[in-house]
Write a protein that holds these residues in place. Structure first.
Motif, mmCIF file in Angstrom:
data_model
loop_
_atom_site.group_PDB
_atom_site.id
_atom_site.type_symbol
_atom_site.label_atom_id
_atom_site.label_comp_id
_atom_site.label_asym_id
_atom_site.label_seq_id
_atom_site.Cartn_x
_atom_site.Cartn_y
_atom_site.Cartn_z
ATOM 1 N N LEU A 116 -0.526 30.999 81.726
ATOM 2 C CA LEU A 116 0.236 30.989 82.960
ATOM 3 C C LEU A 116 0.143 29.643 83.664
ATOM 4 C CD1 LEU A 116 1.767 33.070 84.711
ATOM 5 C CD2 LEU A 116 -0.337 33.245 86.000
ATOM 6 N N ARG A 119 1.350 26.541 81.759
ATOM 7 C CA ARG A 119 2.789 26.330 81.749
ATOM 8 C C ARG A 119 3.283 25.756 83.066
ATOM 9 N NH1 ARG A 119 5.459 25.629 77.191
ATOM 10 N NH2 ARG A 119 4.867 27.189 75.671
ATOM 11 N N SER A 120 2.847 26.404 84.140
ATOM 12 C CA SER A 120 3.469 26.021 85.397
ATOM 13 C C SER A 120 2.973 24.673 85.888
ATOM 14 C CB SER A 120 3.240 27.096 86.447
ATOM 15 O OG SER A 120 1.861 27.330 86.547
ATOM 16 N N GLN B 32 0.484 40.377 87.475
ATOM 17 C CA GLN B 32 0.328 39.021 87.999
ATOM 18 C C GLN B 32 0.883 38.912 89.412
ATOM 19 O OE1 GLN B 32 -0.754 35.954 86.122
ATOM 20 N NE2 GLN B 32 -1.766 37.679 85.158
ATOM 21 N N GLN B 111 8.608 30.311 75.923
ATOM 22 C CA GLN B 111 9.296 29.398 76.816
ATOM 23 C C GLN B 111 9.632 28.122 76.052
ATOM 24 O OE1 GLN B 111 11.072 28.730 79.155
ATOM 25 N NE2 GLN B 111 10.040 27.993 80.985
ATOM 26 N N THR B 129 6.408 30.710 89.005
ATOM 27 C CA THR B 129 5.434 30.847 87.940
ATOM 28 C C THR B 129 6.163 31.342 86.699
ATOM 29 O OG1 THR B 129 4.111 31.734 89.711
ATOM 30 C CG2 THR B 129 3.142 31.722 87.507
ATOM 31 N N THR B 130 5.968 30.658 85.614
ATOM 32 C CA THR B 130 6.557 31.177 84.381
ATOM 33 C C THR B 130 5.439 31.583 83.442
ATOM 34 O OG1 THR B 130 6.697 28.936 83.566
ATOM 35 C CG2 THR B 130 8.719 29.901 84.392
ATOM 36 N N ASP B 131 5.726 32.602 82.692
ATOM 37 C CA ASP B 131 4.776 33.028 81.694
ATOM 38 C C ASP B 131 5.565 33.584 80.514
ATOM 39 O OD1 ASP B 131 2.480 33.579 80.365
ATOM 40 O OD2 ASP B 131 1.574 34.729 81.992
ATOM 41 N N GLU B 132 4.883 33.688 79.419
ATOM 42 C CA GLU B 132 5.583 34.187 78.240
ATOM 43 C C GLU B 132 5.246 35.645 78.008
ATOM 44 O OE1 GLU B 132 4.152 31.497 75.344
ATOM 45 O OE2 GLU B 132 5.711 30.013 75.746
#
Lengths: 477, 604
Positions: A116, A119-120, B32, B111, B129-132
């Motif tokens: 998480l 990535r960000s 999250q 991503q 926020t990005t997540d896979e």
């Protein structure tokens, strides 16, 4: 690798970013093993959700209540209401034992949480903010410059933070790119192409280098297509590097757009098609304007009898021809909307022209026109029926437009092959043809057999009887 | 059912674990963002999501409302939003609107830097926020696992973008860690080779603990190795249902014409459906007979209750009736579906279409076939069908004669619109629809050499010459692998003797034949000529040859770029013949329309 790992920890401990751990490269297998156990342990708890063998329940996706698709529809509907009520009934009290704390417990051990933040706050932000960190220069250098191109590519693949900034000379950039290509990871190839080459150099350099790197070039083109960057794509097209072209800009000002396309480097054959397309669009605009007026004024009776379903703009050529055969059939060859003129201008093949005219006139039940279409005079002045399509196909088209039996009969009779003719005639109930064919075959048995199929007391039955009683015919059986 | 089983088929590993993994990961992602949130789902992710979770799962994790991500601005009153999307730039572009909200974007399944670049450009990178959602594998049935990546085909084979190679490698890695270690790996195709290398690397990076293998061999195959098979009309029940009603994620929606009521019903099609599992692999001509037999059996079972005393009836109702009712319901659905198929497919058009396909496969009456295609185009009947026939003609004949190509292309553009210039350019690039190159030098050479040697050698030389260009070489392959059985022999579809039954005995699917041959020979030895005709990139790696257990008879076949239900049926047949079991892993389930639609470029 060990060294860089140490650096990495160093970096995370010293940076002001929220720290995260990579879980010490905790290997995937043990994690999966763990999750397998965890999953098995929650099996009983969640079992009520998925009785997969129960058919009634399995179709919950189709079932009105409970499926996700259903819920989405429901939200869309409830959204229009002004007072917001929750789309779902509250179920807190009857919640099964699988609650947050429990799932949190088992789940946190399941997944790497690092992803998480990695990535960000990943590569790009590091690149952007790194100079502002005001750390000793040596330290700063430590964590960015130690990764070789191979390591950089590997870290990119794993979604870990890297800095592409150190690859400053064109040679370094290209080296990095070549390693990315060698790793077969399109995601990384695109990243390297975009973040190093594209941002820093002019198009000229970019194109020059990409020309000899086809894989990278194709990734770049795909990215441009996805972002719909028309300007760059056109640039690429002019330089002869791509053959694809995003068609989305057809939306507006289509004609002008097509006109501007005329100058693009198409193959001679394709550029003829584009030219034709332009001519057709121009024509459709003229026809549409005229017909709209005619329809509104109510001067042409045909528009009332068969109201237009849609404007003719942007339709394919054959649809346009069909349209003109419906509404402008008898116009002189000089007009834009005359079918003959269209045929001439666009060099439509004889077969295609015939099939279209036939379908259109049959739709209007203009049987005289259909008849005239096939009639030609030979040099002796004799009338003769001739068709570029097989008569079987003609019958097919006529029948689909619900032609009456008399009309069908005429064309069924023209089918050369006797067997095919009989089967078609039987299918479409063209009794005369069947009877005549059997007579010509001198097949008494078949004729007698057929007598049973025609209606009692009909003209056909009489005809069969006459034939059967005719002593002059020499039956073969 | 009718086929003789040589050996008991081995037990299939339990793949439901994959579903749990995906679901747990989703829950983790939802957590999250603690508290109430709205969930936005990309339209084509709804079916996969439906397979692993349901609304109550989402509710448990405080999802308030569900929305579909569409071509509309995103409006939501909630402060917390969660997005479940694919890594597509067009979708990411929409995120801009939600600037001041608490946002988490879950990307399925990975991503891309390209998307991040767009987010950076838009100025939202870092704010969200990005997540896979690393949901690589969705089991659709006991023996089918899908990556649910329909865009894999176009991205990889047309655009030449290798973004999914690592994803495919990771999927294989996941299977390897859970059900491996694999003992043998075979493959053919450029993408297969890259996927193999990517997987290999991931294995090296990680650590494999010794465990009992559940899967023995793996076969990787690129879709572009065999375009002929997916272009053929499907005539096996499951394939037909897919061609006509479109199966989505193992689920089909039967319309009112099938259900004979006024509403449509969604049905899961898998081995749980007792009726379906018996007819799915059958040639359609057998299905009706089977269904009516089944109906009679059902009647007898119902009739049993006559003459029962109260006690017996009580037992009957509590034990048998439910099962019978369910069977009844399934039976009537499949009968309805078959009727609807019959109505559509017994039309003359379909018969002619099949006949033309068979002629093309056999290389017989080509001129007649061309004029059939021409008339098809002239009458403006289905675009896809016209295109499919054109491609089949080109692939089987190694391209069209320049004269035919120009005339058919011109007529096609006139009938269906000039926009298809782009489609033609795409098809040409993939080698699906090409013009025969004049290649004068070759023909001169050939005729000179041909005079010196006998015909057979000259034929070989021609093959050698033609493989210089990227060609399909279908005729040569068909001859060498005996793909088209001799047409003068009767083929009893009730008792299939080889995989050709899935195409009415007219053609053995090239992809499945290759798999059979390689497994039989334990590698590519003796198939050098074949792999050369297929443009190479073949490999065979024996990791551990001494394994002797059940896992040896479980073979994983991974189709990169999609596979059809007909191919799956053929592999099931092959498995029964050889006493092994095939597990099909595919990037997506495909068929001729999906394949061609992916290659069309028409204005949005």
């Amino acid at each position: 690798m060990m060294k860089s790992k140490a650096d990495e920890e160093d970096y995370w401990n010293s940076s002001k970013f929220k720290a995260f751990t990579f879980d010490d490269e905790d290997d995937e297998f043990s994690r999966l093993k763990e999750s397998k156990q965890a999953v098995n342990s929650i099996r009983q708890l969640v079992d009520d959700d998925d009785d997969e063998d129960d058919v009634e329940k399995v179709s919950w996706s189709g079932e009105p209540v409970g499926s996700i698709s259903w819920s989405v529809k429901e939200t869309a509907a409830s959204n229009q209401r002004t007072d917001r009520e929750p789309a779902f009934p509250k179920i807190t009290t009857e919640r099964p034992p699988l609650n947050k704390s429990q799932s949190g417990l088992s789940l946190s051990s399941l997944f790497k949480g690092g992803n998480l933040t990695a990535r960000s706050l990943g590569d790009t932000s590091v690149r952007l903010f790194a100079p502002e960190l005001r750390k000793p220069k040596s330290e700063y250098k430590d964590f960015v410059s130690d990764w070789t191109p191979v390591e950089t590519v590997q870290r990119l693949q794993q979604g870990k933070a890297v800095s592409l900034e150190k690859f400053r000379s064109l040679q370094d950039k290209l080296l990095l790119l070549d390693f990315a290509v060698a790793a077969h990871d399109g995601n990384v190839i695109t990243a390297v192409t975009l973040f190093t080459l594209f941002t820093l150099y002019g198009l000229e350099v970019l194109f020059r280098e990409l020309e000899s790197r086809q894989t990278a070039l194709r990734h770049f083109i795909h990215y441009m297509t996805e972002t719909r960057d028309q300007r760059l794509l056109l640039e690429l097209l002019r330089s002869g590097l791509t053959w694809t072209f995003n068609s989305s800009s057809y939306e507006n000002k289509r004609r002008d757009f097509v006109k501007s396309c005329l100058s693009l480097p198409f193959s001679p054959e394709d550029s003829a098609h584009v030219q034709d397309h332009y001519t057709l669009l121009e024509r459709q605009i003229i026809i549409e304007a005229a017909d709209q007026r005619a329809e509104r004024d109510g001067k042409m009776e045909i528009f009332q009898r068969f109201p237009r379903k849609a404007p003719i703009l942007n339709m394919p050529l054959i649809t346009t021809l069909y349209y003109c055969c419906l509404y402008h059939y008898n116009e002189s060859e000089g007009t834009y909307s005359s079918p003959l003129n269209i045929r001439q201008t666009f060099k439509i093949s004889e077969k295609q022209y015939f099939a279209t005219v036939l379908a259109a006139r049959a739709k209007l039940k203009a049987w005289a026109d259909v008849d005239a279409l096939f009639t030609s005079r030979n040099w002796l002045g004799m009338m003769k029926k001739r068709s570029p399509l097989s008569f079987q196909r003609v019958v097919d088209i006529l029948q689909k437009n619900s032609a009456p039996t008399q009309v069908l009969q005429e064309y069924v009779g023209l089918v050369d092959d006797a067997e095919l003719r009989i089967s078609l005639a039987q299918k479409h109930k063209c009794h005369d043809i069947v009877i005549n064919t059997f007579r010509d075959m001198k097949d008494r048995q078949l004729l007698m057999e057929y007598r049973k199929k025609v209606e009692r007391g009909s003209a056909e039955e009489k005809k069969i009887d006459q034939l059967l009683n005719n002593v002059q015919i020499r039956w073969k059986n | 059912m009718a086929h003789g089983v040589r050996r008991d088929s081995p037990k299939v590993p339990d793949f439901s674990l994959l579903k749990r993994l995906a679901r747990d990961q989703l829950i983790y992602l939802l957590e999250q963002l603690p508290g109430k949130k709205d969930l936005f789902i990309e339209a084509d992710l709804m079916s996969p999501l439906d397979r692993i979770a349901n609304v109550s799962t989402l509710k448990q994790h405080e999802v308030d409302k569900l929305y579909k991500v569409e071509n509309k601005p995103i409006i939501s009153a909630s402060d917390q939003l969660c997005f479940l999307i694919r890594p597509r730039i067009q979708t990411v572009n929409k995120m801009l609107i939600c600037k001041n909200k608490s946002l988490i974007i879950c990307i399925f399944p990975v991503q891309f830097y390209a998307c991040e670049a767009v987010m950076e450009e838009q100025g939202i990178f870092g704010d969200v926020t990005t997540d896979e959602w690393a949901f690589y594998l969705l089991p659709l049935d006991d023996d089918i696992i899908s990556l649910e990546l329909p865009e894999f085909f176009r991205d990889n084979f047309l655009a030449g973008d290798q973004r999914w190679v690592r994803t495919a490698g990771s999927a294989l890695h996941l299977l390897h860690s859970l059900y491996g270690p694999f003992s043998k790996i075979y493959g053919i195709g450029r993408c297969s080779k890259m996927t193999y290398e990517s997987w290999r690397k991931q294995v090296e990076e990680g650590e494999q603990r010794p465990r009992q293998a559940e899967i023995g061999s793996v076969f990787l195959i690129d879709r572009d190795v065999d375009f002929v098979t997916p272009l053929c009309s499907q005539v096996v029940y499951e394939g037909l249902v897919d061609d006509i009603f479109k199966i989505k994620c193992g689920c089909v929606e039967f319309g009112p014409d099938v259900t004979s009521s006024d509403k449509s019903i969604k049905v899961m099609l898998n081995s749980q459906d007792k009726v379906f599992s018996e007819i799915r692999n059958e040639h359609f001509s057998n299905v009706f007979g089977f269904l009516s037999q089944k109906a009679r059996n059902l009647q007898t079972a119902y009739d049993k209750r006559q003459g029962m005393d109260i006690q017996q009836i009580k037992v009957f109702v509590s034990e048998e009736l439910k099962g019978l009712k369910q069977e009844h319901r399934l039976l009537s659905l499949h009968i309805g579906a078959s009727e609807s198929i019959m109505k559509k497919k017994t039309k003359q058009d379909f018969q002619e279409l099949l006949k033309t396909e068979h002629c093309l496969l056999e290389g017989f009456e080509i001129r007649e076939s061309i004029s059939f295609i021409e008339e098809h185009i002239n009458r403006q009947v289905s675009t896809i069908e016209s295109l499919k026939l054109l491609c089949l003609l080109s692939v089987t004949e190694n391209g069209l004669l320049p004269k035919d190509y120009r005339s058919l292309k011109a007529q096609f553009l006139q009938s269906y619109g000039v926009d298809h210039l782009l489609t033609f350019s795409n098809l040409r690039q993939l080698g699906l629809l090409v013009e025969q190159q004049p290649g004068e030098t070759l023909t001169v050479m050939e005729s000179k050499v041909g005079k010196l040697v006998n015909d057979k050698t000259a034929g070989k030389l021609t093959d050698a010459f033609s493989s210089l260009a990227k060609k399909s070489n279908f005729r040569a392959l068909s001859r060498k692998l005996n793909l088209v059985p001799k047409s003068d022999e009767e083929y009893d579809l009730r008792v299939p003797r080889d995989m050709a039954y899935i195409f009415s005995g007219a053609y053995v699917p090239l992809s499945c034949k290759l798999i059979e041959q390689v497994l039989e020979r334990d590698g590519w030895t003796g198939l050098e000529e074949i792999s050369r005709l297929l443009n190479g990139h073949e490999f065979a790696v024996i990791v551990d040859s001494k394994q002797e257990n059940d896992a040896d008879r479980i073979i994983l076949v991974m189709f990169l770029g999609g596979c059809t239900f007909s191919e799956i049926s053929a592999l099931r047949f092959l498995g029964k013949e050889k006493g092994c079991k095939f597990i099909v892993v595919t990037t997506a389930i495909t068929n001729s329309s999906r394949l061609l639609e992916a290659l069309m470029d028409t204005p949005v």
